[in-house]
Write a protein that holds these residues in place. Structure first.
Motif, PDB file in Angstrom:
ATOM      1  N   LEU A  42       0.839  -1.194   0.000  1.00 21.39           N
ATOM      2  CA  LEU A  42       0.000   0.000   0.000  1.00 21.39           C
ATOM      3  C   LEU A  42       0.872   1.240   0.000  1.00 21.39           C
ATOM      4  CD1 LEU A  42      -2.480  -1.088   2.833  1.00 21.39           C
ATOM      5  CD2 LEU A  42      -2.987  -1.087   0.393  1.00 21.39           C
ATOM      6  N   LEU A  43       0.308   2.354  -0.465  1.00 23.08           N
ATOM      7  CA  LEU A  43       0.945   3.670  -0.381  1.00 23.08           C
ATOM      8  C   LEU A  43       0.047   4.583   0.434  1.00 23.08           C
ATOM      9  CD1 LEU A  43       2.303   4.465  -3.974  1.00 23.08           C
ATOM     10  CD2 LEU A  43       3.660   4.214  -1.893  1.00 23.08           C
ATOM     11  N   LEU A  44       0.596   5.207   1.481  1.00 21.04           N
ATOM     12  CA  LEU A  44      -0.175   6.107   2.330  1.00 21.04           C
ATOM     13  C   LEU A  44       0.453   7.498   2.327  1.00 21.04           C
ATOM     14  CD1 LEU A  44      -0.934   3.915   5.499  1.00 21.04           C
ATOM     15  CD2 LEU A  44      -2.171   4.035   3.335  1.00 21.04           C
ATOM     16  N   VAL A  45      -0.390   8.506   2.358  1.00 20.28           N
ATOM     17  CA  VAL A  45       0.077   9.885   2.452  1.00 20.28           C
ATOM     18  C   VAL A  45       0.648  10.115   3.845  1.00 20.28           C
ATOM     19  CG1 VAL A  45      -0.603  12.305   2.391  1.00 20.28           C
ATOM     20  CG2 VAL A  45      -1.621  10.692   0.775  1.00 20.28           C
ATOM     21  N   ALA A  46       1.883  10.613   3.931  1.00 19.20           N
ATOM     22  CA  ALA A  46       2.510  10.942   5.212  1.00 19.20           C
ATOM     23  C   ALA A  46       2.031  12.326   5.642  1.00 19.20           C
ATOM     24  CB  ALA A  46       4.032  10.923   5.076  1.00 19.20           C
ATOM     25  N   ASP A  47       1.327  12.404   6.773  1.00 22.84           N
ATOM     26  CA  ASP A  47       0.629  13.624   7.131  1.00 22.84           C
ATOM     27  C   ASP A  47       0.795  13.966   8.606  1.00 22.84           C
ATOM     28  OD1 ASP A  47      -1.053  15.792   7.123  1.00 22.84           O
ATOM     29  OD2 ASP A  47      -2.886  14.611   7.200  1.00 22.84           O
ATOM     30  N   THR A  48       1.585  15.006   8.887  1.00 23.30           N
ATOM     31  CA  THR A  48       1.751  15.454  10.270  1.00 23.30           C
ATOM     32  C   THR A  48       0.548  16.256  10.757  1.00 23.30           C
ATOM     33  OG1 THR A  48       2.929  17.467   9.583  1.00 23.30           O
ATOM     34  CG2 THR A  48       4.267  15.519  10.080  1.00 23.30           C
ATOM     35  N   GLY A  49      -0.416  16.544   9.875  1.00 25.17           N
ATOM     36  CA  GLY A  49      -1.575  17.335  10.249  1.00 25.17           C
ATOM     37  C   GLY A  49      -2.805  16.524  10.582  1.00 25.17           C
ATOM     38  N   SER A  50      -2.676  15.219  10.781  1.00 23.34           N
ATOM     39  CA  SER A  50      -3.811  14.393  11.182  1.00 23.34           C
ATOM     40  C   SER A  50      -3.303  13.226  12.017  1.00 23.34           C
ATOM     41  CB  SER A  50      -4.594  13.888   9.962  1.00 23.34           C
ATOM     42  OG  SER A  50      -3.816  12.991   9.197  1.00 23.34           O
ATOM     43  N   ASP A  51      -4.232  12.540  12.674  1.00 27.92           N
ATOM     44  CA  ASP A  51      -3.872  11.445  13.579  1.00 27.92           C
ATOM     45  C   ASP A  51      -4.202  10.060  13.030  1.00 27.92           C
ATOM     46  OD1 ASP A  51      -2.871  13.100  15.605  1.00 27.92           O
ATOM     47  OD2 ASP A  51      -4.874  13.417  16.444  1.00 27.92           O
ATOM     48  N   LEU A  52      -5.327   9.935  12.412  1.00 29.34           N
ATOM     49  CA  LEU A  52      -5.804   8.605  12.034  1.00 29.34           C
ATOM     50  C   LEU A  52      -4.947   7.986  10.934  1.00 29.34           C
ATOM     51  CD1 LEU A  52      -8.105   6.450  12.303  1.00 29.34           C
ATOM     52  CD2 LEU A  52      -9.239   7.646  10.424  1.00 29.34           C
ATOM     53  N   ILE A  53      -4.612   6.715  11.104  1.00 25.57           N
ATOM     54  CA  ILE A  53      -4.082   5.889  10.021  1.00 25.57           C
ATOM     55  C   ILE A  53      -5.289   5.189   9.408  1.00 25.57           C
ATOM     56  CG2 ILE A  53      -2.481   4.044   9.395  1.00 25.57           C
ATOM     57  CD1 ILE A  53      -1.272   4.455  12.268  1.00 25.57           C
ATOM     58  N   TRP A  54      -5.488   5.342   8.110  1.00 25.59           N
ATOM     59  CA  TRP A  54      -6.605   4.643   7.480  1.00 25.59           C
ATOM     60  C   TRP A  54      -6.243   4.228   6.070  1.00 25.59           C
ATOM     61  CZ3 TRP A  54      -9.095   6.291   3.039  1.00 25.59           C
ATOM     62  CH2 TRP A  54      -8.912   7.641   2.667  1.00 25.59           C
ATOM     63  N   VAL A  55      -6.895   3.165   5.630  1.00 24.30           N
ATOM     64  CA  VAL A  55      -6.708   2.675   4.271  1.00 24.30           C
ATOM     65  C   VAL A  55      -8.071   2.368   3.671  1.00 24.30           C
ATOM     66  CG1 VAL A  55      -4.462   1.667   4.817  1.00 24.30           C
ATOM     67  CG2 VAL A  55      -6.504   0.230   4.918  1.00 24.30           C
ATOM     68  N   LYS A  56      -8.163   2.452   2.355  1.00 24.16           N
ATOM     69  CA  LYS A  56      -9.380   2.035   1.667  1.00 24.16           C
ATOM     70  C   LYS A  56      -9.452   0.509   1.705  1.00 24.16           C
ATOM     71  CE  LYS A  56      -8.309   4.496  -2.017  1.00 24.16           C
ATOM     72  NZ  LYS A  56      -8.352   5.129  -3.359  1.00 24.16           N
ATOM     73  N   CYS A  57     -10.574   0.024   2.196  1.00 24.47           N
ATOM     74  CA  CYS A  57     -10.765  -1.417   2.297  1.00 24.47           C
ATOM     75  C   CYS A  57     -11.825  -1.872   1.299  1.00 24.47           C
ATOM     76  CB  CYS A  57     -11.219  -1.798   3.706  1.00 24.47           C
ATOM     77  SG  CYS A  57      -9.902  -1.774   4.930  1.00 24.47           S
ATOM     78  N   SER A  58     -11.773  -3.122   0.927  1.00 25.31           N
ATOM     79  CA  SER A  58     -12.837  -3.684   0.104  1.00 25.31           C
ATOM     80  C   SER A  58     -13.958  -4.144   1.041  1.00 25.31           C
ATOM     81  CB  SER A  58     -12.310  -4.876  -0.683  1.00 25.31           C
ATOM     82  OG  SER A  58     -11.905  -5.899   0.238  1.00 25.31           O
ATOM     83  N   ALA A  59     -15.212  -4.121   0.655  1.00 23.37           N
ATOM     84  CA  ALA A  59     -15.673  -3.446  -0.543  1.00 23.37           C
ATOM     85  C   ALA A  59     -15.965  -1.999  -0.163  1.00 23.37           C
ATOM     86  CB  ALA A  59     -16.924  -4.124  -1.069  1.00 23.37           C
ATOM     87  N   CYS A  60     -15.407  -1.073  -0.898  1.00 23.26           N
ATOM     88  CA  CYS A  60     -15.520   0.342  -0.572  1.00 23.26           C
ATOM     89  C   CYS A  60     -16.695   0.938  -1.341  1.00 23.26           C
ATOM     90  CB  CYS A  60     -14.219   1.045  -0.935  1.00 23.26           C
ATOM     91  SG  CYS A  60     -14.086   2.708  -0.285  1.00 23.26           S
ATOM     92  N   HIS A  61     -17.623   1.540  -0.633  1.00 22.81           N
ATOM     93  CA  HIS A  61     -18.803   2.132  -1.251  1.00 22.81           C
ATOM     94  C   HIS A  61     -18.586   3.637  -1.410  1.00 22.81           C
ATOM     95  CE1 HIS A  61     -20.843  -1.652  -0.644  1.00 22.81           C
ATOM     96  NE2 HIS A  61     -20.536  -1.612   0.634  1.00 22.81           N
ATOM     97  N   ASN A  62     -19.054   4.167  -2.501  1.00 21.36           N
ATOM     98  CA  ASN A  62     -18.976   5.614  -2.768  1.00 21.36           C
ATOM     99  C   ASN A  62     -17.544   6.127  -2.752  1.00 21.36           C
ATOM    100  OD1 ASN A  62     -21.814   5.768  -2.840  1.00 21.36           O
ATOM    101  ND2 ASN A  62     -21.878   5.892  -0.604  1.00 21.36           N
TER     102      ASN A  62
END
Length: 438
Positions: free
Chosen positions: A83-103
């Motif tokens: 996976l590739l994740l955006v490195a972001d010092t301006g937020s806390d949550l680690i999240w990824v798009k999971c299947s099945a992803c709606h909308n």
């Protein structure tokens, strides 16, 4: 989420608790990970003694794909899924798009984490403290009252309408470090997003966000106890072709990535109780060509309701300053610039110049005096003037309204610096030395 030119304000509606993970890992002294730049100016904000080891990773450039964020490569699950994740010092949550992803907008095939294919995937449940402790209100129960064993649901939303929602979960994470070894960590708390609405081209490439903020569920917080409560990164010049590799370092690695303290300046990391995610720094004054601008120091302060201040954010591209300070800087630059204006105005920029026939255009020198002992941040001109089209360069600073927002030092302004976020000492170190990596 790195999604728009508007300021992003974090609305945290997480049905989760403080991340008290226990990680098992090899006995490394650090973790070093590459960062990849995904190039296009996007702008966002999210409002809202132990053995020391280090994680060091390349920061991947997204320049070839059209965004302005830096991406981390990792593998999640058992067996590992890349996976590739955006490195972001301006937020806390680690999240990824999971299947099945709606909308899910911008959701090409193969861009989601397949939780059902991982033997180590484990969603948190409502009865677990990890779901209850960070509920939006102390007396609010995020669970389905008829079934306390229902999954722990989260929703993480942003002022521009972007959001991610799904199950707060636990997984095994694997890194390919710069030394060629694999490092596996168990018990990472993250959001498995089944709904994701974004407006960013970044998510043609990225699968989610790695929050590096100060909150308890961020990546830096979850790994903090294991790796010394410190992380560093160098964001290299994205205009070079091919762009040099940038790195994220979790922990401390002496004599390689982190220079000695004599080469580094420090400024305190300030606390805003109403926005605990952000890394705030204090600005005392601004100089253009060594001349102090007439900016009231109060414009940099945090008020009693938590507005104002200045944050350092790797997930925002352009620097954004409160209106009174921005206008003074703009006025000072206009007085000193001798280059002609382009034939047409450039949307989103107040100051642009035509560089036709000029081999190396010269711009006024911008400096920020920060809180601390003789602490001055003087970025090179390529950090605040960018090429927006052929032979047109623009001032890469934008205004935010005083009283309703905060200032942001974006990742473009940070390029070429080693930045060290020392959470135990509550200070930010910066140096022009230490980024020349093989």
């Amino acid at each position: 989420m790195m999604v728009s030119l508007s300021t992003l304000l974090l609305l945290l509606l997480l049905y989760v608790a403080a991340a008290t993970s226990t990680f098992s890992a090899t006995n490394t002294e650090y973790i070093k990970l590459p960062l990849v730049l995904h190039k296009t100016p996007h702008h966002h904000h999210h409002h809202h003694r132990h053995h020391q080891s280090t994680l060091k990773s390349p920061v991947i450039s997204g320049a070839s794909s059209g965004s302005g964020e830096y991406l981390i490569s990792l593998e999640l699950g058992s067996p590992p899924q890349p996976l590739l994740l955006v490195a972001d010092t301006g937020s806390d949550l680690i999240w990824v798009k999971c299947s099945a992803c709606h909308n899910c907008s911008l959701h090409p095939p193969g861009s989601a984490f397949l939780a059902r294919h991982s033997s180590s995937f484990s969603p948190h449940h409502c009865f677990q403290p990890t779901c209850r402790h960070l509920a939006p209100h102390p007396h609010h129960n995020p669970c389905n009252h008829t079934n306390l064993h229902s999954p722990c649901r989260y929703e993480y939303s942003y002022a521009d309408g972007s959001l991610t929602a799904g199950f707060f979960s636990k997984e095994t994470i694997t890194f390919n470090t710069t030394s060629g070894h694999q490092l596996q960590l168990q018990g990472l708390h993250f959001g498995c997003g089944f709904t994701s609405i974004t407006g960013s081209e970044t998510f043609n490439v990225a699968h989610g966000v790695m929050g590096l903020g100060r909150g308890p569920i961020s990546f830096s917080s979850q790994l903090g106890r294991r790796f010394g409560n410190k992380f560093s990164y160098c964001l290299m010049d994205y205009t070079l072709s091919p762009p040099p590799t940038s790195f994220l370092l979790i922990g401390s690695q002496q004599n390689d990535f982190v220079p000695t303290n004599k080469n580094m300046s420090f400024t305190p990391l300030l606390i805003n109780p109403l926005s605990p995610t952000f890394y705030y720094i204090g600005i005392k004054s601004v100089y253009v060509d060594g001349v102090k601008l007439r900016i009231d120091p109060s414009v940099w302060s945090i008020d009693e309701i938590g507005n104002g201040g200045t944050v350092v954010d790797s997930g925002t591209t352009l620097t954004q300053l409160v209106e009174p300070a921005y206008r003074e800087i703009l006025r000072a630059f206009k007085r000193r610039l001798k280059l002609p204006s382009p034939d047409e105005s450039i949307q989103g920029f107040d100051l642009c110049v035509n560089t036709s026939g000029v081999l190396r255009p010269s711009y006024p020198r911008l400096s920020f005096e920060l809180v601390g002992k003789k602490t001055v941040f003087s970025p090179p001109q390529m950090n605040y003037f960018i090429e927006t089209s052929e032979q047109v360069e623009c001032l890469a600073i934008q205004p935010v309204e005083l009283g309703s927002e905060f200032s942001v030092i974006g990742n473009l302004m940070q390029q070429g610096y080693l930045l060290e976020f020392d959470r135990d000492r509550s200070r930010l170190g910066f140096s022009r030395h230490g980024c020349a990596l093989p």
